[in-house]
Design a protein around this motif. Sequence first.
Motif, PDB file in Angstrom:
ATOM      1  N   ALA A  34       0.831  -1.211   0.000  1.00  0.00           N
ATOM      2  CA  ALA A  34       0.000   0.000   0.000  1.00  0.00           C
ATOM      3  C   ALA A  34       0.863   1.259   0.000  1.00  0.00           C
ATOM      4  N   PHE A  35       1.866   1.296   0.856  1.00  0.00           N
ATOM      5  CA  PHE A  35       2.727   2.479   0.911  1.00  0.00           C
ATOM      6  C   PHE A  35       3.533   2.638  -0.377  1.00  0.00           C
ATOM      7  N   TYR A  36       3.982   1.505  -0.898  1.00  0.00           N
ATOM      8  CA  TYR A  36       4.759   1.552  -2.146  1.00  0.00           C
ATOM      9  C   TYR A  36       3.910   2.079  -3.304  1.00  0.00           C
ATOM     10  N   ILE A  37       2.687   1.560  -3.400  1.00  0.00           N
ATOM     11  CA  ILE A  37       1.798   1.980  -4.486  1.00  0.00           C
ATOM     12  C   ILE A  37       1.408   3.453  -4.316  1.00  0.00           C
ATOM     13  N   ALA A  38       1.133   3.860  -3.063  1.00  0.00           N
ATOM     14  CA  ALA A  38       0.694   5.237  -2.821  1.00  0.00           C
ATOM     15  C   ALA A  38       1.752   6.253  -3.247  1.00  0.00           C
ATOM     16  N   ARG A  39       3.028   5.957  -3.018  1.00  0.00           N
ATOM     17  CA  ARG A  39       4.046   7.004  -3.219  1.00  0.00           C
ATOM     18  C   ARG A  39       4.795   6.907  -4.544  1.00  0.00           C
ATOM     19  N   THR A  40       4.696   5.783  -5.248  1.00  0.00           N
ATOM     20  CA  THR A  40       5.489   5.638  -6.471  1.00  0.00           C
ATOM     21  C   THR A  40       4.656   5.951  -7.718  1.00  0.00           C
ATOM     22  N   GLY A  41       5.351   6.115  -8.843  1.00  0.00           N
ATOM     23  CA  GLY A  41       4.681   6.398 -10.107  1.00  0.00           C
ATOM     24  C   GLY A  41       3.856   7.664  -9.968  1.00  0.00           C
ATOM     25  N   ARG A  42       2.623   7.625 -10.467  1.00  0.00           N
ATOM     26  CA  ARG A  42       1.721   8.735 -10.189  1.00  0.00           C
ATOM     27  C   ARG A  42       1.121   8.465  -8.824  1.00  0.00           C
ATOM     28  N   GLY A  64       1.980  -6.902 -11.518  1.00  0.00           N
ATOM     29  CA  GLY A  64       1.133  -6.056 -12.359  1.00  0.00           C
ATOM     30  C   GLY A  64       1.389  -4.573 -12.170  1.00  0.00           C
ATOM     31  N   TYR A  65       2.471  -4.210 -11.464  1.00  0.00           N
ATOM     32  CA  TYR A  65       2.712  -2.797 -11.190  1.00  0.00           C
ATOM     33  C   TYR A  65       4.181  -2.469 -11.345  1.00  0.00           C
ATOM     34  N   SER A  66       4.497  -1.728 -12.394  1.00  0.00           N
ATOM     35  CA  SER A  66       5.876  -1.268 -12.523  1.00  0.00           C
ATOM     36  C   SER A  66       5.846   0.156 -13.033  1.00  0.00           C
ATOM     37  N   PRO A  67       5.843   1.130 -12.115  1.00  0.00           N
ATOM     38  CA  PRO A  67       5.789   2.528 -12.528  1.00  0.00           C
ATOM     39  C   PRO A  67       6.966   2.863 -13.435  1.00  0.00           C
ATOM     40  N   LEU A 116      -6.471  -0.066 -18.310  1.00  0.00           N
ATOM     41  CA  LEU A 116      -6.411  -1.432 -17.772  1.00  0.00           C
ATOM     42  C   LEU A 116      -5.028  -1.709 -17.199  1.00  0.00           C
ATOM     43  N   ASN A 117      -4.007  -1.226 -17.902  1.00  0.00           N
ATOM     44  CA  ASN A 117      -2.635  -1.433 -17.435  1.00  0.00           C
ATOM     45  C   ASN A 117      -2.378  -0.791 -16.081  1.00  0.00           C
ATOM     46  N   LYS A 118      -3.152   0.250 -15.756  1.00  0.00           N
ATOM     47  CA  LYS A 118      -2.948   0.923 -14.459  1.00  0.00           C
ATOM     48  C   LYS A 118      -3.484   0.105 -13.296  1.00  0.00           C
ATOM     49  N   LEU A 119      -4.396  -0.816 -13.555  1.00  0.00           N
ATOM     50  CA  LEU A 119      -4.928  -1.624 -12.454  1.00  0.00           C
ATOM     51  C   LEU A 119      -3.820  -2.536 -11.935  1.00  0.00           C
ATOM     52  N   ILE A 120      -3.642  -2.509 -10.628  1.00  0.00           N
ATOM     53  CA  ILE A 120      -2.539  -3.251 -10.026  1.00  0.00           C
ATOM     54  C   ILE A 120      -2.686  -4.754 -10.277  1.00  0.00           C
ATOM     55  N   ASN A 121      -3.920  -5.252 -10.285  1.00  0.00           N
ATOM     56  CA  ASN A 121      -4.137  -6.694 -10.440  1.00  0.00           C
ATOM     57  C   ASN A 121      -4.061  -7.167 -11.886  1.00  0.00           C
ATOM     58  N   VAL A 122      -3.939  -6.230 -12.812  1.00  0.00           N
ATOM     59  CA  VAL A 122      -3.830  -6.618 -14.214  1.00  0.00           C
ATOM     60  C   VAL A 122      -2.354  -6.757 -14.558  1.00  0.00           C
ATOM     61  N   ILE A 123      -1.971  -7.941 -15.024  1.00  0.00           N
ATOM     62  CA  ILE A 123      -0.558  -8.206 -15.243  1.00  0.00           C
ATOM     63  C   ILE A 123      -0.171  -7.949 -16.694  1.00  0.00           C
ATOM     64  N   ARG A 124      -1.063  -8.239 -17.585  1.00  0.00           N
ATOM     65  CA  ARG A 124      -0.721  -8.070 -18.985  1.00  0.00           C
ATOM     66  C   ARG A 124      -1.953  -7.705 -19.796  1.00  0.00           C
ATOM     67  N   VAL A 125      -1.772  -6.793 -20.729  1.00  0.00           N
ATOM     68  CA  VAL A 125      -2.863  -6.400 -21.621  1.00  0.00           C
ATOM     69  C   VAL A 125      -2.349  -6.516 -23.054  1.00  0.00           C
ATOM     70  N   SER A 126      -3.017  -7.307 -23.890  1.00  0.00           N
ATOM     71  CA  SER A 126      -2.584  -7.414 -25.291  1.00  0.00           C
ATOM     72  C   SER A 126      -3.778  -7.290 -26.216  1.00  0.00           C
ATOM     73  N   GLU A 127      -3.610  -6.457 -27.243  1.00  0.00           N
ATOM     74  CA  GLU A 127      -4.660  -6.433 -28.239  1.00  0.00           C
ATOM     75  C   GLU A 127      -4.402  -7.576 -29.214  1.00  0.00           C
ATOM     76  N   LEU A 128      -5.429  -8.310 -29.561  1.00  0.00           N
ATOM     77  CA  LEU A 128      -5.258  -9.432 -30.483  1.00  0.00           C
ATOM     78  C   LEU A 128      -5.805  -9.019 -31.846  1.00  0.00           C
ATOM     79  N   ASP A 129      -4.919  -8.984 -32.814  1.00  0.00           N
ATOM     80  CA  ASP A 129      -5.326  -8.632 -34.169  1.00  0.00           C
ATOM     81  C   ASP A 129      -6.147  -9.792 -34.743  1.00  0.00           C
TER      82      ASP A 129
END
Lengths: 580, 163
Positions: A144-152, A180-183, B64-77
């Motif tokens: 939570a702290f990491y997500i809150a302060r990093t990236g945007r 799923g999070y790499s700012p 979608l990429n901004k959601l923490i629980n989403v690991i990968r987003v790919s458009e499929l042609d």
Amino acid sequence: MGKMSGAEAILECLKLEGVEIIFGLPGGVLLPLYDAIYDSDIRHILVRHEQAAAHAADGYARATGRVGVCIATSGPGATNLVTGIATAYMDSVPLVAMTGQVPTNLIGKDAFQEADITGITMPVTKHSYLVRDAKEIPRVFREAFYIARTGRPGPVLIDLPRDVTVNELDFKYPEIDLPGYSPNLKVHGLQIKRAAQALMEAERPVIYVGGGVKYSDGHRELVTLAEKIKAPVTTTLMGIGCFPEDHPLSLGMLGMHGTKYANYAVQESDLILAVGARFDDRVTGKIASFAPQAKIIHVDVDPAEIGKNVRVDIPVVGDAKSALAELAKVVEDKPWSPWNDKVAGWKSDHPLGYARDGDSIKPQAVLETICELCPDAVIVTEVGQNQMWAAQFFTHKDPKHFISSGGLGTMGYGFPAAIGAKLGCPDKEVFDIAGDGSFQMNIQELATAVVNEVPVKVIILNNGVLGMVRQWQDLFYEKRFSSTTLHRVPDFVKVAEAYGALGLRATKPSEIEPVLKEAIDSEVVTVVDIIISPDEKVSPMVPAGASLSEILELERAEGSGQFQKSYAGSAASEILELEG
Amino acid sequence: MKHTIALIVENKPGVLVRIAALFSRRGFNIDSLTVGATDKPDRARMTISVDGDEVVLEQVTKQLNKLINVIRVSELDPAESVERELAIIKVAAKKEDRSEIMQIVSVFRAKIIDVSPRSMIVEVTGSEDKVEAMVRLLRQFGIKEMARTGKVSMVRGSRIVGP
């Protein structure tokens, strides 16, 4: 570290994250956690309403650059945080909000004081957690702290069922593992090269700066770059202070209540370098006619902002500070140009101003006086006319010294945020520039400030009305002042005194300076009630939906009786004639 | 214009809600959405069909990429992907219609998986177009009930959208 309760683990996590202060109000399901807080070194500020806890944590975060932390109980406590969380979300403020929750076996049963707070806050948080097992606490807090302060940066909510705070766990603070999070902070070299080339080729560049520069601490790099290429710099409300407003290249704020010269420069420019800003509708005016001749370079740490509102020619994803530093490295010095002369001409022809005559106190003069007496003050604002005057008539020079709810525009934000800011920066003078409407939305926090000895100075620009809405009614609704009159109730001096604060009042222009001096010398919470006219307006103004070129000087236009007409006609030529 | 997006997400409670809420808040239109397990127990795969132009698609992908629980987003042609949808259709089957229904089923390489005196259940698998065509042809007999899965999609060849 051995076995401990969930509540103890939570406090251990806060300690490991360097948290020194939290803002909150207890409740039934939080009893175990508050019992642990009783023994903790972390300072807890008891607020009088949970909304204030979120705003105070937000003000603390903006003033210090650290993550703000607030806490509220389940149900109504949690829902009272929502406005504060949404405020932080819109302005990208790093916040961790903890909420109590009913025990896990009662979740979903409509138990007493149950609210689905992770569901309610989903659209206004960067991320949220419902902790279902005490064992998850260390990982959840670390993330939570990491997500809150990093990236945007942004707010993260942690919902804590009562049993989770009671159950025991083996404490181990884990490493971050968030696939799923790499700012994306590192800027792309090729994009920097393209941007630099465009800057070198541009004849009429403008740098447009938002809150991203503030959060990335990139204001020094900004000055270096602007000076090197002699580019005028305008800021959004969120970017105020990132570029010293007494600098010859400063254009002040742009947009709806920005300076005429900032708006003219943007409309005439051939290249906009947008840094950490998001082309909000209050900034761009009518989007189709925004900076019609300009190429746009957009630097933002959040890729989703690029191309969201305007077409972008050169996107640069990454941290504003490093992008500005990289750009400053590759560009070459440019001489003072005819464009700079033109902009300087606009600046001297159309300065921000107001009618200085009359017997009533001018709010603009109040801000100017505060600036003279206390140029290094932290200015926190409420929302509405007070906020715009504070943006316009105080010469801002420090990015962390202007704190305001920009995106959500939350009335009632300023006072609790000022308390948070003052606790974060006890050595600085902190003002809450307020209106009588906004201040009443969290007036109960006078108790918090007095009891905890947080000597903020509340300057109420008291016009007895909801001034900004009234201004629009005056201009666009034939002066039909529907529900905007507050009747100058209550007596703020008496209210201040009732809470044990110092109450002062000014009713004449000659009283401004002595009263402000007395407030500044005061070592206690001070409320200054400054009586101003309900007809005072924020000027200049771009009517909603109009292009930035159509910015109007209100006093003048109104006096000539042509304002309505020119607004309805909306033709730029007509307005220019009007300004004659 | 329709686009197909494949998502690899964390297999946790609340993830589907976050994705659905994002579409609704930002005003994007979902045509279909399927969720299923992957080879890894902690990952799920979604296939979302979105209607919108390139700008919308770009925003959808980025948000979608901004959601923490989403690991990968790919458009499929669609030109480089295979896609399948499964539908089961309960169709009215009077005595005199049965043989024709069975002929259609056979042409589409579909299956009859249940028969009763007044109706049959037909199972068809294929591209969305094929399923559509089948539905159109069966409509003349009277469709009593239909359940469709929405499509799943995968890129041909060696490109992997893996968990």
